[in-house]
Write a protein that holds these residues in place. Structure first.
Motif, mmCIF file in Angstrom:
data_model
loop_
_atom_site.group_PDB
_atom_site.id
_atom_site.type_symbol
_atom_site.label_atom_id
_atom_site.label_comp_id
_atom_site.label_asym_id
_atom_site.label_seq_id
_atom_site.Cartn_x
_atom_site.Cartn_y
_atom_site.Cartn_z
ATOM 1 N N UNK A 9 -7.707 2.547 -26.712
ATOM 2 C CA UNK A 9 -6.245 2.591 -26.563
ATOM 3 C C UNK A 9 -5.782 3.907 -25.946
ATOM 4 N N UNK A 10 -6.288 5.044 -26.443
ATOM 5 C CA UNK A 10 -5.765 6.331 -25.989
ATOM 6 C C UNK A 10 -6.174 6.613 -24.543
ATOM 7 N N UNK A 11 -7.386 6.204 -24.149
ATOM 8 C CA UNK A 11 -7.781 6.407 -22.759
ATOM 9 C C UNK A 11 -7.016 5.452 -21.834
ATOM 10 N N UNK A 12 -6.763 4.238 -22.327
ATOM 11 C CA UNK A 12 -5.955 3.323 -21.518
ATOM 12 C C UNK A 12 -4.549 3.882 -21.337
ATOM 13 N N UNK A 13 -3.977 4.406 -22.429
ATOM 14 C CA UNK A 13 -2.647 5.018 -22.312
ATOM 15 C C UNK A 13 -2.648 6.108 -21.245
ATOM 16 N N UNK A 14 -3.655 6.954 -21.249
ATOM 17 C CA UNK A 14 -3.725 8.059 -20.290
ATOM 18 C C UNK A 14 -3.708 7.529 -18.854
ATOM 19 N N UNK A 15 -4.500 6.500 -18.601
ATOM 20 C CA UNK A 15 -4.568 5.940 -17.250
ATOM 21 C C UNK A 15 -3.307 5.139 -16.904
ATOM 22 N N UNK A 16 -2.760 4.454 -17.903
ATOM 23 C CA UNK A 16 -1.545 3.658 -17.714
ATOM 24 C C UNK A 16 -0.372 4.563 -17.350
ATOM 25 N N UNK A 17 -0.216 5.639 -18.096
ATOM 26 C CA UNK A 17 0.873 6.582 -17.833
ATOM 27 C C UNK A 17 0.689 7.248 -16.468
ATOM 28 N N UNK A 18 -0.573 7.528 -16.121
ATOM 29 C CA UNK A 18 -0.859 8.122 -14.815
ATOM 30 C C UNK A 18 -0.358 7.211 -13.684
ATOM 31 N N UNK A 19 -0.750 5.930 -13.742
ATOM 32 C CA UNK A 19 -0.420 5.022 -12.651
ATOM 33 C C UNK A 19 1.074 4.728 -12.576
ATOM 34 N N UNK A 20 1.708 4.552 -13.735
ATOM 35 C CA UNK A 20 3.108 4.143 -13.730
ATOM 36 C C UNK A 20 4.070 5.298 -13.471
#
Length: 702
Positions: free
Chosen positions: A45-56
């Motif tokens: 979850x936390x690594x996905x959040x990091x990448x999700x926030x990066x892209x968006x």
């Protein structure tokens, strides 16, 4: 949860190659199967959040959208799972957080939930700080970076999951203590600096990040990428050695002092072991995961991995662990400082000070009154200070610059507080330091707290000048305050006295502090929070408390405090190194860390002071207006906070003016007030005999 195909962020092959299950197997080797699976889901979850926030939001530099996204997430972490009003998830990050929270918190106490919510919100919200720096194309300075990296980097959050994974919560009675705070922070810094070495290429080249320790030191030291990487690894080693020292030297006294039962002590040690497992396991995972620069899929191999940055960071993964010889040489250097070495008059750089100095017109009257006050509470009658010293030290000159608009009564009170704090700073080494009487110093601290009653009722009679002075100052200062303000102000004073104990502990070990620990504790020993809190208390209720706890306000205050503390280190270098045998001076800390000479260390300190001043100006000009809008502050609250910025400007300008014009640090006064010692023999932690004159006679020093 919708994190894979169709998310626009990951595909299943990405999840497989990152291998977060391997990370958690390494970092939590004693977990049972269900616990390991749950912890692994948290990391996914936390690594996905990091990448999700990066892209968006980072790639698009959409701060407004990023803030709205982050503002929704705390709603998915209710303290009470039965509470109504949890919103419906609208994206994979929200869905994952809601699921994980419901599966985790039933096994944990309410105190753990509070701590974990705070660390999770820090991790989420400080992503805005990274985004703001990217928007401004701004690379942070080293101190700012370490502080903010802890929040956005997630290691304090990982430390909370360690408690779950090892099945041992940190007892609430010690959770906020200095040893536990230092263990968590040293762990966090070690994890983050390790990650920075591996992720330099990914973050700096691909993502356009400015928040990477290698880039920060490369810019600050104006050195090559390779040299910066080595400095980052040296700092990482120092933080791990700080972790060890805190575990061995500070936990046992804490257990005794708080009366922890054997089971609770065992829980704390299980937690410490869990943090150690995370350090070693996290390093191993970084060497194998394809998330970083390893070019090669999951698991396997185990051979040498080359980290290639834009300048060619030719560092093998094996070399990320400093050789035993180099690490132990650095450790040994920190414990073998020879005190009382001749260094000559302090060298002073051309300090950056963009703010003008204005002095109170009531200065001369305050000078007379502070001497009378010191006699009245017997500060000048106990053999530590005499009238000549307090006149030479001229504390009212400092107060007159800190608050040039003060009334005569306010200036007298401020001068007395500065005199009391400066006297205490001199008193503890003389009374407790020479005898290594840490128990006596702790008892003194406990008694001092009794002279700051929140309810206004004293339970003890003053027994010495420190206690008489504090009782008088507390009555005059805290009397008009509300209870909450009294508690905050007492904490500020106790932070300073706790800092004095920390200094005595290092002195007993003849140990030069770790750079990060030094900067953070120096704010306390200098009394920064005490003097700043007097200003904050005057702001009343117009400014919500959460504003003072916000990242921008803390960043502003810490930048000002560090500037003043390092300024003091420059002026006091001869006093502390040559006349007092001190190990607590920023220049000495830099000399020890970089193994460099006095002029080189002074230049680094001057650069750091300049960068902290620039940060103060940046926060005031760019971050505070955004904070005002984020919290929709009233016009009155904005006016008060703008005024507080001006007060801190006066604070820094006044401190510089005082150092230049008082006689506390002049060699002539030092020779008058500090007779040169003839011989010093350290205690059992020292290596042999460190003579004051012996190094000079043997030609080993100037």
């Amino acid at each position: 949860m919708g994190m894979l195909e169709g998310s626009g962020i990951w595909k299943e092959k990405d999840l497989d190659s990152h291998d977060y299950a391997l990370l958690c197997s390494y970092t939590h080797p004693d977990c049972d199967g269900p616990a390991l699976s749950l912890v692994t889901d948290w990391y996914v979850w936390v690594f996905f959040f990091d990448d999700h926030f990066l892209e968006l939001f980072k790639r698009t530099q959409d701060r407004e959208g990023g803030k709205a996204y982050l503002d929704r997430l705390p709603a998915f972490m209710p303290r009470d799972l039965d509470a109504a009003g949890i919103p419906e998830p609208t994206n994979p990050v929200e869905a994952g957080l809601a699921d994980l929270w419901a599966r985790t918190v039933p096994a944990m106490s309410m105190e753990w939930r509070e701590r974990f919510i705070e660390s999770t919100e820090n991790l989420l919200n400080e992503s805005l700080w990274e985004l703001s720096n990217m928007n401004a194309h701004r690379i942070p300075n080293p101190v700012e970076y370490i502080e903010m990296r802890r929040k956005v980097g997630g290691a304090p959050w990982s430390a909370g999951l360690v408690e779950y994974a090892v099945g041992a919560e940190v007892p609430d009675v010690i959770a906020a203590s200095r040893p536990m705070r230092v263990l968590r922070d040293a762990f966090s810094d070690g994890v983050h600096l390790c990650n920075d070495l591996f992720s330099y290429q990914r973050e700096v080249e691909d993502e356009g990040e400015n928040s990477n320790g290698v880039l920060v030191l490369e810019t600050f030291l104006d050195c090559t990428t390779q040299q910066a990487a080595e400095a980052v690894n040296d700092l990482r080693t120092s933080r791990l050695q700080q972790f060890e020292n805190t575990t061995l030297a500070e936990l046992p006294p804490l257990f005794v002092e708080t009366g922890l039962d054997p089971r609770s002590c065992a829980d704390v040690l299980a937690y410490v072991k869990g943090l150690q497992d995370w350090q070693s396991g996290g390093l191993e995972w970084h060497m194998r995961s394809s998330r970083y620069m390893n070019g090669g899929g999951t698991g396997g191999g185990g051979g040498t991995v080359v980290l290639r940055g834009p300048s060619g960071i030719g560092v093998s993964a094996a070399n990320l662990k400093l050789t035993t010889a180099r690490a132990e040489t650095a450790r040994l250097r920190g414990f073998t400082h020879v005190p009382f070495q001749r260094v000559g008059p302090s060298r002073l750089p051309d300090f950056l000070m963009p703010f003008p100095i204005t002095l109170s017109p009531h200065l001369e009257e305050a000078r007379r009154n502070v001497v009378a006050w010191a006699h009245g509470v017997s500060i000048l009658e106990e053999g530590v200070w005499d009238e000549g010293r307090i006149i030479d030290y001229d504390l009212p000159l400092c107060s007159a610059g800190l608050d040039p608009d003060a009334t005569p009564a306010e200036l007298d009170l401020s001068s007395a507080w500065l005199a009391w704090g400066t006297y205490g700073d001199d008193y503890y080494p003389v009374v407790f330091g020479h005898r290594r009487d840490l128990a006596g110093a702790k008892l003194c601290n406990d008694r001092l707290s009794a002279f700051m009653p929140v309810d206004g009722h004293f339970t003890l009679a003053p027994a010495n000048a420190m206690e008489r002075g504090l009782a008088d100052l507390w009555t005059r200062t805290a009397g008009p305050m509300e209870e909450g303000a009294r508690r905050s102000f007492r904490t500020a004073v106790e932070n300073m006295t706790e800092g004095w104990l920390w200094e005595l502990t290092n002195q007993a070990q003849n140990r030069i502090p770790d750079p990060v620990d030094y900067i953070e504790m120096r704010r306390k020993t200098f009394g920064s929070d005490l003097t700043m809190s007097l200003s904050r208390i005057g702001h009343g209720r117009q400014v919500p408390d959460e504003i003072y706890r916000s990242g921008p306000l803390q960043s502003l205050e810490n930048a000002a405090a560090d500037y003043a503390c390092l300024l003091n280190d420059c002026f006091s270098y001869q006093k502390e190194i040559e006349f007092e045998g001190e190990v607590h001076n920023g220049i000495l800390v830099v000399q020890n860390f970089f193994d460099c000479d006095y002029p080189t260390a002074l230049a680094i300190i001057d650069d750091l002071m300049t960068s902290r001043m620039r940060q103060f100006q940046h926060v005031a000009a760019n971050e505070l207006p955004v904070l005002y809008d984020d919290f929709d502050l009233s016009a009155e609250a904005r006016r008060i906070l703008d005024g507080y910025v001006l007060e801190l400007q006066d604070w820094m300008a006044g401190i510089l003016n005082w150092h230049r014009d008082c006689r506390r640090y002049q060699e002539s006064a030092l020779l008058r007030h500090h007779p040169r010692p003839a011989l010093t023999i350290p205690g059992p932690t020292g290596l042999g005999i460190a003579a004051v004159e012996l190094p000079r006679l043997l030609g080993l020093s100037g």
